[in-house]
Design a protein around this motif. Structure first.
Motif, mmCIF file in Angstrom:
data_model
loop_
_atom_site.group_PDB
_atom_site.id
_atom_site.type_symbol
_atom_site.label_atom_id
_atom_site.label_comp_id
_atom_site.label_asym_id
_atom_site.label_seq_id
_atom_site.Cartn_x
_atom_site.Cartn_y
_atom_site.Cartn_z
ATOM 1 N N ASP A 19 34.666 20.845 36.967
ATOM 2 C CA ASP A 19 35.612 21.886 37.972
ATOM 3 C C ASP A 19 34.907 23.317 37.948
ATOM 4 O O ASP A 19 34.520 23.613 36.895
ATOM 5 C CB ASP A 19 37.045 22.060 37.550
ATOM 6 C CG ASP A 19 37.657 20.516 37.798
ATOM 7 O OD1 ASP A 19 36.983 19.641 38.034
ATOM 8 O OD2 ASP A 19 38.688 20.306 37.476
ATOM 9 N N VAL A 20 35.248 23.826 39.054
ATOM 10 C CA VAL A 20 34.915 25.348 39.120
ATOM 11 C C VAL A 20 36.514 26.167 39.505
ATOM 12 O O VAL A 20 37.226 25.534 40.422
ATOM 13 C CB VAL A 20 34.000 25.628 40.015
ATOM 14 C CG1 VAL A 20 33.824 27.221 40.273
ATOM 15 C CG2 VAL A 20 32.661 25.087 39.921
ATOM 16 N N VAL A 21 36.730 27.177 38.826
ATOM 17 C CA VAL A 21 37.814 28.003 39.176
ATOM 18 C C VAL A 21 37.242 29.210 39.437
ATOM 19 O O VAL A 21 36.713 30.051 38.691
ATOM 20 C CB VAL A 21 38.647 28.013 37.726
ATOM 21 C CG1 VAL A 21 40.070 28.881 38.141
ATOM 22 C CG2 VAL A 21 39.265 26.522 37.524
ATOM 23 N N GLY A 22 37.813 29.874 40.737
ATOM 24 C CA GLY A 22 37.234 31.089 41.104
ATOM 25 C C GLY A 22 38.364 32.003 41.192
ATOM 26 O O GLY A 22 39.300 31.521 41.557
ATOM 27 N N VAL A 23 38.095 33.098 40.700
ATOM 28 C CA VAL A 23 39.421 34.034 40.542
ATOM 29 C C VAL A 23 38.852 35.385 41.461
ATOM 30 O O VAL A 23 37.908 35.818 41.157
ATOM 31 C CB VAL A 23 39.669 34.536 39.251
ATOM 32 C CG1 VAL A 23 40.936 35.576 38.871
ATOM 33 C CG2 VAL A 23 40.119 33.320 38.319
ATOM 34 N N THR A 24 39.687 35.857 42.290
ATOM 35 C CA THR A 24 39.454 36.867 43.248
ATOM 36 C C THR A 24 40.688 37.960 42.942
ATOM 37 O O THR A 24 41.630 37.571 43.121
ATOM 38 C CB THR A 24 39.265 36.598 44.712
ATOM 39 O OG1 THR A 24 38.477 35.695 44.993
ATOM 40 C CG2 THR A 24 38.876 37.781 45.605
ATOM 41 N N LEU A 25 39.851 39.219 42.517
ATOM 42 C CA LEU A 25 41.035 40.137 42.175
ATOM 43 C C LEU A 25 40.861 41.394 43.391
ATOM 44 O O LEU A 25 39.807 42.108 43.301
ATOM 45 C CB LEU A 25 40.632 40.761 40.724
ATOM 46 C CG LEU A 25 40.719 39.826 39.600
ATOM 47 C CD1 LEU A 25 39.912 40.231 38.310
ATOM 48 C CD2 LEU A 25 42.074 39.473 39.308
ATOM 49 N N PRO A 26 42.041 41.362 43.916
ATOM 50 C CA PRO A 26 42.037 42.421 45.155
ATOM 51 C C PRO A 26 42.269 43.803 44.253
ATOM 52 O O PRO A 26 42.700 43.758 43.149
ATOM 53 C CB PRO A 26 43.221 42.129 45.829
ATOM 54 C CG PRO A 26 44.123 41.462 44.875
ATOM 55 C CD PRO A 26 43.163 40.685 43.995
ATOM 56 N N GLU A 27 41.970 44.807 45.039
ATOM 57 C CA GLU A 27 42.408 46.157 44.646
ATOM 58 C C GLU A 27 43.796 46.368 44.229
ATOM 59 O O GLU A 27 44.200 46.971 43.310
ATOM 60 C CB GLU A 27 42.053 47.419 45.478
ATOM 61 C CG GLU A 27 40.836 47.880 45.471
ATOM 62 C CD GLU A 27 40.711 49.186 46.278
ATOM 63 O OE1 GLU A 27 41.466 50.127 46.133
ATOM 64 O OE2 GLU A 27 39.760 49.107 46.862
ATOM 65 N N ARG A 28 44.734 45.792 44.899
ATOM 66 C CA ARG A 28 46.239 45.805 44.905
ATOM 67 C C ARG A 28 46.821 44.408 44.920
ATOM 68 O O ARG A 28 46.200 43.491 45.721
ATOM 69 C CB ARG A 28 46.903 46.586 45.749
ATOM 70 C CG ARG A 28 46.620 48.011 45.670
ATOM 71 C CD ARG A 28 47.373 48.861 46.386
ATOM 72 N NE ARG A 28 47.415 50.169 45.928
ATOM 73 C CZ ARG A 28 47.508 51.162 46.667
ATOM 74 N NH1 ARG A 28 47.522 51.057 47.925
ATOM 75 N NH2 ARG A 28 47.570 52.460 46.180
ATOM 76 N N GLY A 29 47.931 44.181 44.274
ATOM 77 C CA GLY A 29 48.445 42.766 44.172
ATOM 78 C C GLY A 29 47.889 41.930 43.528
ATOM 79 O O GLY A 29 47.037 41.986 42.591
ATOM 80 N N ALA A 30 48.379 40.496 43.563
ATOM 81 C CA ALA A 30 48.047 39.495 42.732
ATOM 82 C C ALA A 30 46.679 38.903 43.004
ATOM 83 O O ALA A 30 46.089 38.828 43.924
ATOM 84 C CB ALA A 30 49.184 38.254 42.887
ATOM 85 N N ALA A 31 46.006 38.246 41.916
ATOM 86 C CA ALA A 31 44.858 37.912 41.902
ATOM 87 C C ALA A 31 45.095 36.292 42.615
ATOM 88 O O ALA A 31 46.173 35.560 42.679
ATOM 89 C CB ALA A 31 44.377 37.570 40.584
ATOM 90 N N ARG A 32 44.001 35.981 43.314
ATOM 91 C CA ARG A 32 44.017 34.461 43.905
ATOM 92 C C ARG A 32 43.129 33.441 42.972
ATOM 93 O O ARG A 32 42.038 33.920 42.684
ATOM 94 C CB ARG A 32 43.482 34.749 45.475
ATOM 95 C CG ARG A 32 44.193 35.296 46.332
ATOM 96 C CD ARG A 32 43.929 35.141 47.583
ATOM 97 N NE ARG A 32 42.337 35.589 47.897
ATOM 98 C CZ ARG A 32 42.204 36.932 47.935
ATOM 99 N NH1 ARG A 32 43.124 37.771 48.005
ATOM 100 N NH2 ARG A 32 40.767 37.293 48.381
#
Length: 124
Positions: A103-116
């Motif tokens: 599996d692959v887990v991608g984490v996207t961190l915005p400048e503000r707010g919660a990570a996706r």
């Protein structure tokens, strides 16, 4: 640990939490294989029912040059398959009844707010 390492570890922590919330059991994190032909690291090894899951975690900042999932190339997928074989050999041999999944887990961190956090099962 440098900032890049801390960023990666944070992404792995979010991924592990997400996998656990999805009902999986994290068996190991940052497992290293030192065999000459299969040298490398598995970010997360988890159990999903009777399957062993090798998880590659990719963390990126929002707006970066590529989506986290794009970082898992065919070459990386083949390396993960070899590492999965190494992990099985070190932990008792043949695959479990549910097999082995990558599996692959991608984490996207915005400048503000919660990570996706995006989890793709059987991605490789």
């Amino acid at each position: 640990m440098n900032a890049r390492g801390a960023f990666g570890r944070y992404g792995e922590e979010l991924a592990a939490r997400s996998l656990t919330a999805a009902g999986m059991t994290v068996l190991e994190r940052n497992w290293r294989c030192r065999h000459r032909e299969r040298h490398g690291e598995i970010d997360i090894v988890a159990a999903d029912g009777d399957a062993v899951v090798v998880c590659e975690v990719k963390a990126r900042t929002e707006g970066g040059p590529e989506h986290p999932m794009a970082a898992v190339t065919a070459r990386k997928a083949e390396r993960l398959r070899r590492l999965a074989e190494c992990w099985l050999a070190d932990h008792g041999g043949p695959p479990p009844p549910g097999g082995v999944r990558i599996d692959v887990v991608g984490v996207t961190l915005p400048e503000r707010g919660a990570a996706r956090v995006e989890h793709v099962r059987g991605a490789a």
